[in-house]
Design a protein around this motif. Structure first.
Motif, PDB file in Angstrom:
ATOM      1  N   PHE A  70      59.325 105.537  32.098  1.00  0.00           N
ATOM      2  CA  PHE A  70      59.849 104.934  30.874  1.00  0.00           C
ATOM      3  C   PHE A  70      58.903 103.848  30.369  1.00  0.00           C
ATOM      4  CE2 PHE A  70      62.206 101.279  29.142  1.00  0.00           C
ATOM      5  CZ  PHE A  70      62.563 101.827  27.917  1.00  0.00           C
ATOM      6  N   ALA A  71      58.415 102.993  31.277  1.00  0.00           N
ATOM      7  CA  ALA A  71      57.516 101.904  30.887  1.00  0.00           C
ATOM      8  C   ALA A  71      56.233 102.463  30.282  1.00  0.00           C
ATOM      9  CB  ALA A  71      57.202 101.018  32.095  1.00  0.00           C
ATOM     10  N   GLU A  72      55.665 103.485  30.888  1.00  0.00           N
ATOM     11  CA  GLU A  72      54.442 104.098  30.354  1.00  0.00           C
ATOM     12  C   GLU A  72      54.694 104.698  28.975  1.00  0.00           C
ATOM     13  OE1 GLU A  72      53.099 106.890  33.280  1.00  0.00           O
ATOM     14  OE2 GLU A  72      52.787 105.316  34.778  1.00  0.00           O
ATOM     15  N   SER A  73      55.830 105.331  28.816  1.00  0.00           N
ATOM     16  CA  SER A  73      56.186 105.940  27.536  1.00  0.00           C
ATOM     17  C   SER A  73      56.333 104.879  26.446  1.00  0.00           C
ATOM     18  CB  SER A  73      57.486 106.727  27.699  1.00  0.00           C
ATOM     19  OG  SER A  73      57.977 107.165  26.465  1.00  0.00           O
ATOM     20  N   LEU A  74      57.017 103.795  26.770  1.00  0.00           N
ATOM     21  CA  LEU A  74      57.224 102.737  25.783  1.00  0.00           C
ATOM     22  C   LEU A  74      55.904 102.044  25.450  1.00  0.00           C
ATOM     23  CD1 LEU A  74      60.194 100.706  25.097  1.00  0.00           C
ATOM     24  CD2 LEU A  74      58.152  99.370  25.475  1.00  0.00           C
ATOM     25  N   VAL A  75      55.061 101.808  26.441  1.00  0.00           N
ATOM     26  CA  VAL A  75      53.757 101.186  26.190  1.00  0.00           C
ATOM     27  C   VAL A  75      52.939 102.061  25.246  1.00  0.00           C
ATOM     28  CG1 VAL A  75      51.541 100.568  27.250  1.00  0.00           C
ATOM     29  CG2 VAL A  75      53.674  99.783  28.284  1.00  0.00           C
ATOM     30  N   SER A  76      52.909 103.353  25.485  1.00  0.00           N
ATOM     31  CA  SER A  76      52.151 104.265  24.612  1.00  0.00           C
ATOM     32  C   SER A  76      52.682 104.228  23.182  1.00  0.00           C
ATOM     33  CB  SER A  76      52.228 105.696  25.144  1.00  0.00           C
ATOM     34  OG  SER A  76      51.564 105.795  26.355  1.00  0.00           O
ATOM     35  N   ALA A  77      53.995 104.234  23.044  1.00  0.00           N
ATOM     36  CA  ALA A  77      54.597 104.204  21.710  1.00  0.00           C
ATOM     37  C   ALA A  77      54.268 102.901  20.986  1.00  0.00           C
ATOM     38  CB  ALA A  77      56.109 104.383  21.812  1.00  0.00           C
ATOM     39  N   ARG A  78      54.334 101.787  21.684  1.00  0.00           N
ATOM     40  CA  ARG A  78      54.061 100.493  21.051  1.00  0.00           C
ATOM     41  C   ARG A  78      52.580 100.321  20.732  1.00  0.00           C
ATOM     42  NH1 ARG A  78      58.438 101.645  20.491  1.00  0.00           N
ATOM     43  NH2 ARG A  78      60.283 100.452  20.991  1.00  0.00           N
ATOM     44  N   ILE A  79      51.706 100.883  21.540  1.00  0.00           N
ATOM     45  CA  ILE A  79      50.272 100.835  21.237  1.00  0.00           C
ATOM     46  C   ILE A  79      50.006 101.595  19.945  1.00  0.00           C
ATOM     47  CG2 ILE A  79      48.023 101.737  21.978  1.00  0.00           C
ATOM     48  CD1 ILE A  79      48.782 100.850  24.817  1.00  0.00           C
ATOM     49  N   ARG A  80      50.651 102.751  19.784  1.00  0.00           N
ATOM     50  CA  ARG A  80      50.484 103.512  18.536  1.00  0.00           C
ATOM     51  C   ARG A  80      50.970 102.713  17.326  1.00  0.00           C
ATOM     52  NH1 ARG A  80      52.145 107.563  21.985  1.00  0.00           N
ATOM     53  NH2 ARG A  80      54.286 107.520  21.240  1.00  0.00           N
ATOM     54  N   GLN A  81      51.918 101.809  17.548  1.00  0.00           N
ATOM     55  CA  GLN A  81      52.423 100.946  16.472  1.00  0.00           C
ATOM     56  C   GLN A  81      51.543  99.713  16.269  1.00  0.00           C
ATOM     57  OE1 GLN A  81      56.411  99.977  17.690  1.00  0.00           O
ATOM     58  NE2 GLN A  81      57.209 101.996  17.146  1.00  0.00           N
ATOM     59  N   GLY A  82      50.550  99.511  17.134  1.00  0.00           N
ATOM     60  CA  GLY A  82      49.655  98.371  17.008  1.00  0.00           C
ATOM     61  C   GLY A  82      50.214  97.095  17.614  1.00  0.00           C
ATOM     62  N   LYS A  83      51.082  97.216  18.588  1.00  0.00           N
ATOM     63  CA  LYS A  83      51.667  96.049  19.255  1.00  0.00           C
ATOM     64  C   LYS A  83      50.801  95.649  20.443  1.00  0.00           C
ATOM     65  CE  LYS A  83      55.177  95.970  16.499  1.00  0.00           C
ATOM     66  NZ  LYS A  83      56.047  96.993  16.291  1.00  0.00           N
ATOM     67  N   GLY A  84      50.801  94.345  20.753  1.00  0.00           N
ATOM     68  CA  GLY A  84      49.998  93.822  21.845  1.00  0.00           C
ATOM     69  C   GLY A  84      50.791  93.651  23.128  1.00  0.00           C
ATOM     70  N   PRO A  85      50.111  93.245  24.198  1.00  0.00           N
ATOM     71  CA  PRO A  85      50.736  93.176  25.517  1.00  0.00           C
ATOM     72  C   PRO A  85      51.851  92.147  25.639  1.00  0.00           C
ATOM     73  CG  PRO A  85      48.565  92.188  25.581  1.00  0.00           C
ATOM     74  CD  PRO A  85      48.701  92.844  24.238  1.00  0.00           C
ATOM     75  N   VAL A  86      51.761  91.047  24.924  1.00  0.00           N
ATOM     76  CA  VAL A  86      52.800  90.016  25.026  1.00  0.00           C
ATOM     77  C   VAL A  86      54.124  90.569  24.511  1.00  0.00           C
ATOM     78  CG1 VAL A  86      53.526  87.732  24.214  1.00  0.00           C
ATOM     79  CG2 VAL A  86      51.139  88.130  24.851  1.00  0.00           C
TER      80      VAL A  86
END
Length: 160
Positions: A70-86
């Protein structure tokens, strides 16, 4: 009694592990869920907290639900949205994902390159010429969830 409203079996449904499992599987078929989030959804659907917890625990043991996935999936989705690590870290924590899994999911990303790409997409390839433009671009990247060193590197010239 209201015609068409069947209230019989409502208590049985609250503790019916088979019905809870079917509902959980329906949700998991659409997208990944974290353990805490899935238990909460089952409780919202009217299932007993004990039943919901036991069903999700069983799904986790069967690898049908996995917080790391789930964490990997959400990270990938947020990266595609241009969101940062914080910002991603905060969202995963709010969804009840353990900090070690969060850091593992965030570890392999090139955040500096992403920050530069997000800045260029929003403001163009030219770096800011004056302080007000630089401050505006830095605030934008901060809002997106990038760390200060990533922000600084994204808005200054790349000297070899």
């Amino acid at each position: 009694m209201i015609p068409g409203l069947d209230t019989t079996g409502e208590d049985e449904r609250r503790t019916d592990a088979g019905a809870a499992r079917r509902k959980a599987m329906d949700r998991l078929a659409r997208r990944e869920y974290g353990r805490t989030e899935l238990v909460g959804k089952l409780i919202e659907d009217g299932f007993d907290p004990g039943t919901a917890g036991a069903v999700v625990e069983r799904l986790t043991a069967e690898h049908l639900q996995d917080d790391a996935r789930f964490a990997e999936s959400l990270v990938s989705a947020r990266i595609r949205q241009g969101k940062g690590p914080v910002r991603i870290r905060l969202e995963l924590a709010e969804r009840g994902i353990e900090p070690a899994l969060v850091e593992q999911a965030l570890a392999d990303e090139d955040w500096l390159t992403l920050a530069r790409r997000v800045r260029e997409r929003r403001f163009g390839p030219e770096l800011p010429a004056d302080f007000p433009d630089k401050a505006r671009q830095m605030r934008f990247l901060q809002y997106r969830g990038f760390e200060p060193d990533q922000i600084a590197a994204a808005v200054v010239a790349n000297d070899p």
